[in-house]
Each structure stands twice: as structure tokens, then as C-alpha cells.
Design a protein around this motif. Structure first.
Motif, mmCIF file in Angstrom:
data_model
loop_
_atom_site.group_PDB
_atom_site.id
_atom_site.type_symbol
_atom_site.label_atom_id
_atom_site.label_comp_id
_atom_site.label_asym_id
_atom_site.label_seq_id
_atom_site.Cartn_x
_atom_site.Cartn_y
_atom_site.Cartn_z
ATOM 1 N N LEU B 28 0.840 -1.205 0.000
ATOM 2 C CA LEU B 28 0.000 0.000 0.000
ATOM 3 C C LEU B 28 0.868 1.246 0.000
ATOM 4 N N VAL B 49 -4.246 3.858 6.740
ATOM 5 C CA VAL B 49 -3.619 4.679 5.699
ATOM 6 C C VAL B 49 -3.761 6.153 6.089
ATOM 7 N N LEU B 60 -6.094 3.686 -4.446
ATOM 8 C CA LEU B 60 -6.598 3.170 -3.173
ATOM 9 C C LEU B 60 -8.061 3.558 -2.948
ATOM 10 N N LEU B 63 -10.191 0.849 -1.352
ATOM 11 C CA LEU B 63 -9.236 0.211 -0.445
ATOM 12 C C LEU B 63 -9.748 -1.122 0.071
ATOM 13 N N TYR B 67 -8.328 -4.683 -1.316
ATOM 14 C CA TYR B 67 -7.314 -5.332 -0.472
ATOM 15 C C TYR B 67 -7.900 -6.087 0.717
ATOM 16 N N LEU B 84 -8.784 -2.548 7.341
ATOM 17 C CA LEU B 84 -8.213 -1.496 6.491
ATOM 18 C C LEU B 84 -8.982 -0.209 6.713
#
Lengths: 162, 461
Positions: B28, B49, B60, B63, B67, B84
Motif C-alpha cells: 500500500l 492509511v 486506493l 481500499l 485489499y 483497512l
């Protein structure tokens, strides 16, 4: 954590009530903003109690339905009556004293001290004409809600109470 | 970096999760964002993040969808409920992202990934610092005496060393931090009575703002022949007050509490300083001690964590040459390595080989040194291939380096010391066999303790 556990739902509901309250407050719709800040706090605290204490929503009687409200089981197994049930705010300090245990008990007590801002809050106010709601009170309750939701969020990410 | 290999079909275990979570975090981060990997108290990971100042890049945008499933699959039960997160989605991202406890991934220090570890106990192992000078510019030398395994003569060595330093004219304070099994207090007190209170009382009373007036240090009955030095003791347990149960266990069970504004580490530090202040308060000279010996408890425990990581500028690590000892130190050093503390902590450490038996040509000590060196390799820098050990900035002492942390200071095994009842044996420290056992330890330790840590750039001093 199961996606459909009660604590999962409370966690998401806390956030939703908070965001809706903010939305209403921006439009100066004080009464319902106030209503939702209270529910945001209630949901966050229930989520914390279910995650970090013996509070549960398991069936009170063996084989029964899941409980409607989180409750603390009675230490005496002979009785099916919960030691304490958790409903709507306002809560008094002893209601959340269960969370304050172990090393970090004192800092958490301080963080939860803000709950007194909800002493005059009632979910029954939704039936009233709204004249009792003062903006300063709502803003104060918003601050407290923000702190408790932040605490809740931290606890979910770090796995422990501050 | 590739994902750690997974045993086919096997469950993801605790130690598998970290490399996998960090691998994805670096992936990432490669898109141009800073990532904080938060591990919770049960070992579950959340990747956060940081989009506080710059919005996350387009790649992203999805996101969680892109992921999330992979992270959940790779980490199994060690993925958090919401594994996340974008900082902008949080109430309190600053509290995590700006945490002083977050450290750069030590295995890729040039990267944009940091790690924030949350544990039940022991976080102080991961935060190494050296005590600062006093307000008046003087420096108190604080030395921790620690053994991974107990029963290696640590407290006895502390008592003998304290007296030796007092003989050399120092104002010495011994603080018994072995709260779970107090010992050095009575051992070092000689003829004086213990004070009514101890370190345990300081911790309990200070939590409610009630420490004023405690009597928790005592000048011992020992008078150095030179007439200059003084020997003081702060016992873990005081002698108590007549007619009042001491309630040691009730106090101990509360001693580790955090209180608003001060966690346990802060409180222990304040307690040690309060002991030093009390020496100045109660002593005729009004001076603070210039040397403090902290008898730390054994094992990988919070008291030891705070004492070694934070309270001392020198830690003498006691051990005997056996597999359990090296396994233990190896585990501890590995934790310092992964929390990015290797370079900060190694400068403080020095091995002590306690209870050294007679062996032909010193083979015991040789074996000890080799095993210590293997352990310390975790904390030492890798020497670049072909580099000159002396020409680089790397800290990579050779096996033979007799000033290096791994090089043991010996205390000889002396059967007379085992089971010695110090209280019933006045003058035990003057016996020839005691002096013989400590003949190398006392001068070497004194030199290390009294050296100025600021002046050396290499070695533990």
C-alpha cells in the motif's frame, strides 16, 4: 468477531447515530440531533461492555431467546434475574464501572466522567415539543459523544481500553 | 517483499501474521502513502492509511474492496474486524498516527510503514531511553542488576557492590525493585532497622496523592573505613507499623496501576526519584546519592522492562551458561530488535557471568562468552562484507573485544555464598571467600558504573 454479533451492530449503529446527529445539528435541528447523540453514546458503551466485560446478550434462561438488552449475569446462578440491565441513557457512573478494571482503571474513569452531561437527557424527549433543548447543551453532549466514540474506536483498533 | 510461506492448509498462527500484514502495508505504501500497522492486544492487525494531509491516491479509492479480502484471507483470525482504514474515516486517527509508541518497521527503515504494537504488559521493553541529568546538572549513575533467571546471586552481588562503592567514597542508594520477591533490602541494611515503609508503599500511596511523610529509605549501619561514603537502602517492603497488618499482597496487587497522567512506568520512575530525594532529605549531608543500584526482578517482566529500558544508564545482565539463559536473553534481544531499539539499548548492557565454576583454562567463561556473543549478534550491526571493523560507524564488536557488552564480568562460584544467612552472619562481606568471588566483578563494575556515558561513542562505556 462475527459480522452479525450484537457488539458489531452496536459499533456501527453508534457511528450512524453520531453522523446523523451531526447532520441535524448543522441544520440547527437541535432536538433530534440531541436524540441521536444520546443513542450514539448508548450504542458505543454497549459495544464496549459486550466486548470488554462479562456483560452479555446470551439467553437469560437456558434454551431461551437472546436477550433484548445487554445485561450483567447474576453471580448467583440459582437466579435467572440479571444483576444489571443496560437500557437507554442516562446512565450513572456505576453503570460503566464494570469497564474500569485493571491497570488503566483510573484514566478510563476520567474519560467516562463526561457522561454526566447526559444526566438530563431522555429518549422520551422525542415526544416533546423541543422547547426544552438548548443549543449549548447539545454542543456539550456532542463533545462528550465525540470523546466516547473516539474511545470506542481506539478500543476496537488496539484491542484494549485506554 | 513476498508473503511469508504458509504451511499448506494450516491455520495462520500468531507469528505468521506480522510479516504478512507488513508485506501488504508496504505494498500500500508503495502507492505513495504512509501506513501504520496497528496490532491489537490479541495480535490482530489493522492497517491505517494516513490521508490526513493528502488524499489517498486513486489506486486506493476502493481500499477495502481491493485489499480487504486478501488481508482477511492472509491473516485469518489475526485480521481485525475492520482491517483497512483511512485516517479520514476515524474520530481519533491522530491518537494512533501521532503515537510516540509507533516505530518505523525496523526491517525496512527507509520505508513508509510504521508499526504500533499494543500489548497487555511489557510495552516498556520497546521504549528505550537514558535518564537525563538532574536539574542542577549533576548526574546520578543508575545501574540495574538483572537476571533472566533468578537464583543466580544477583541480590547478593548488589549488596556486595553497594558496599564496595560506599568504600570508594560514594553516596550509594540501593533500591529493591524486586517487588514480587523482595530481598536486597535486609541483605544490604546491615545493622540498621528497615524503615517503616518501602517502595511498595510509595507506589500505593502516591496513586492517591498521599506519599508525603513516608519513611521509605534508611541509612544502613555500615561505616566505610574511609569515613566518606554512605550506604542507603530503599527496601521493597518496609518493617511496617506496629498493630497494623502490612497487607503486602493487597498493595502489590495495586502497585502496577496506571493513574491519570502517569502510567506504571512513570510511577516507577517517580518512585525511584522519590527514594533519591528522601536520601537528600533524611541525610546529614543533604546530598542526593551519586550512585543508585536498582535490584530488578528476574524474568521478562514489566518491572525489568521499565528498569532496563528507562531507569538505568547501565544494566548488568546476570546469567549462567546454560540453554535456558541464552534462550531467554535471545527472546528479549529479538523483541528489542523488532521494536527498533537495538542500537539504543545495546550501549547500556553488560553481561555478568555469575557463579562461575572452576574450569581448566577458563573454558567455562569462553563458552559463556561465545554464547553471549551469539545472542548479542541480534543487537549488533551486521558488518558489511569486506569492511574494516574499526573504520565504519557500525557497532559490531568481535568475540574477543573485552569491552563489548557480551564480554562477561565473572563472579566466581563460592559454595559458602549459597545459603548464606546474611542477617545471622555479621561481617560476611569481609570474609576472604566472599572477597575472592567478587575480585574481578567489583573493580570492573565500579569502572563501568562511574564512567560518564556521554564520553564514549563505542561500547557500553
Amino acid at each position: 468477531m462475527q459480522g452479525n454479533s450484537e457488539e458489531h451492530h452496536f459499533a456501527h449503529a453508534a457511528r450512524r447515530h453520531y453522523e446523523d446527529a451531526d447532520y441535524l445539528l448543522k441544520g440547527t435541528r437541535l432536538s433530534n440531533a440531541d436524540h441521536h447523540y444520546g443513542f450514539a453514546v448508548e450504542c458505543a458503551l454497549k459495544s464496549l461492555l459486550l466486548r470488554f466485560t462479562a456483560v452479555t446478550m446470551d439467553p437469560v434462561k437456558p434454551g431461551g431467546q437472546r436477550a433484548k438488552k445487554p445485561y450483567l449475569p447474576n453471580p448467583n446462578p440459582a437466579t435467572n434475574k440479571p444483576a444489571r440491565q443496560y437500557g437507554h441513557l442516562p446512565w450513572v457512573a456505576t453503570d460503566v464501572a464494570l469497564l474500569t478494571h485493571g491497570r488503566s482503571a483510573s484514566p478510563l474513569t476520567t474519560a467516562l466522567g463526561g457522561l454526566s452531561a447526559f444526566a438530563s437527557w431522555s429518549e422520551q424527549h422525542r415526544y416533546l415539543d423541543g422547547s426544552e433543548v438548548v443549543e449549548a447543551d447539545v454542543r456539550q453532549r456532542r463533545t462528550v459523544a465525540q470523546n466516547i466514540l473516539a474511545l470506542h474506536e481506539q478500543a476496537l483498533i488496539t484491542g484494549r481500553l485506554p | 517483499m513476498t508473503l511469508a510461506p504458509r504451511p499448506p492448509g494450516g491455520p495462520v498462527r500468531f507469528a505468521d501474521a506480522r510479516p504478512r500484514a507488513l508485506a501488504l502495508a508496504h505494498e500500500l505504501a508503495a502507492t505513495g502513502v504512509d501506513v501504520l500497522a496497528v496490532r491489537d492486544v490479541l495480535g490482530r492487525f489493522t492497517l491505517l492509511v494516513d490521508d490526513r494531509t493528502h488524499p489517498a491516491p486513486e489506486t486506493l479509492a476502493r481500499l477495502n474492496a481491493d485489499y480487504g479480502p486478501r488481508l482477511t484471507q492472509d491473516l485469518g483470525p489475526y485480521a481485525a474486524e475492520r482491517p483497512l482504514l483511512l485516517a479520514s474515516e476515524l474520530f481519533s486517527a491522530d491518537a494512533l498516527l501521532d503515537s510516540e509508541r509507533a516505530v518505523t518497521d525496523p526491517e525496512r527503515p527507509d520505508g513508509r510503514v510504521r508499526v504500533l504494537d499494543n500489548t497487555v504488559v511489557g510495552e516498556d521493553w520497546a521504549h528505550v531511553s537514558t535518564p537525563s541529568s538532574e536539574a542542577d546538572g549533576t548526574r546520578t549513575h543508575r545501574t540495574a542488576l538483572y537476571g533472566f533467571k533468578g537464583g543466580v546471586g544477583r541480590s547478593t552481588a548488589t549488596a556486595v557492590l553497594a558496599r564496595h562503592l560506599a568504600d570508594a567514597g560514594h553516596l550509594v542508594l540501593v533500591v529493591d525493585l524486586d517487588l514480587e520477591s523482595p530481598g536486597v533490602g535486609p541483605l544490604a541494611t546491615v545493622d540498621a532497622e528497615l524503615p517503616p515503609h518501602g517502595v511498595i508503599d510509595l507506589l500505593v500511596e502516591s496513586a492517591v496523592g498521599n506519599a508525603e511523610g513516608l519513611e521509605h529509605v534508611i541509612r544502613t549501619g555500615y561505616t566505610p573505613p574511609t569515613g566518606r561514603g554512605e550506604l542507603w537502602v530503599a527496601p521493597a517492603r518496609g518493617r511496617g507499623t506496629p498493630g497494623v497488618p502490612y497487607a503486602y499482597v493487597d498493595k502489590l496487587n495495586r502497585a502496577y496501576a496506571d493513574v491519570p497522567g502517569a502510567d506504571f512506568a512513570d510511577r516507577l520512575e517517580q518512585a525511584v526519584r522519590a527514594c533519591e530525594d528522601a536520601v537528600a532529605r533524611d541525610g546529614d549531608s543533604g546530598r542526593r546519592p551519586d550512585i543508585v543500584l536498582l535490584d530488578s526482578r528476574a524474568g521478562i517482566h514489566d518491572i525489568a522492562a521499565v528498569t532496563i529500558s528507562r531507569l538505568c544508564d547501565l544494566a548488568l545482565l546476570f546469567g549462567t551458561d546454560n540453554a535456558q539463559t541464552w534462550q531467554g536473553y535471545g527472546d528479549l534481544f529479538a523483541a528489542w530488535l523488532t521494536s527498533g531499539q537495538a542500537s539504543a539499548v545495546r550501549e547500556k548492557l553488560r553481561m555478568v557471568a555469575s557463579m562461575v565454576p572452576d574450569s581448566p583454562q577458563g573454558t567455562y567463561l569462553q563458552s559463556f562468552r561465545e554464547h553471549a556473543w551469539e545472542c548479542f549478534a541480534l543487537l549488533y550491526d551486521d558488518l558489511p562484507a569486506g569492511a574494516d571493523e574499526f573504520a565504519t560507524d557500525t557497532f559490531s564488536p568481535s568475540l574477543e573485544d573485552d569491552a563489548a557488552p557480551h564480554h562477561p564480568i565473572p563472579i566466581l562460584f563460592e559454595p559458602g555464598l549459597v545459603g548464606l544467612d546474611a542477617a545471622a552472619t555479621p561481617g560476611w562481606q569481609d570474609r576472604a571467600f566472599v572477597q575472592a568471588a567478587y575480585r574481578d566483578f567489583l573493580p570492573t563494575a565500579t569502572l563501568l558504573i562511574t564512567a560518564d556515558p556521554q564520553q564514549s561513542s563505542e561500547g557500553p562505556r
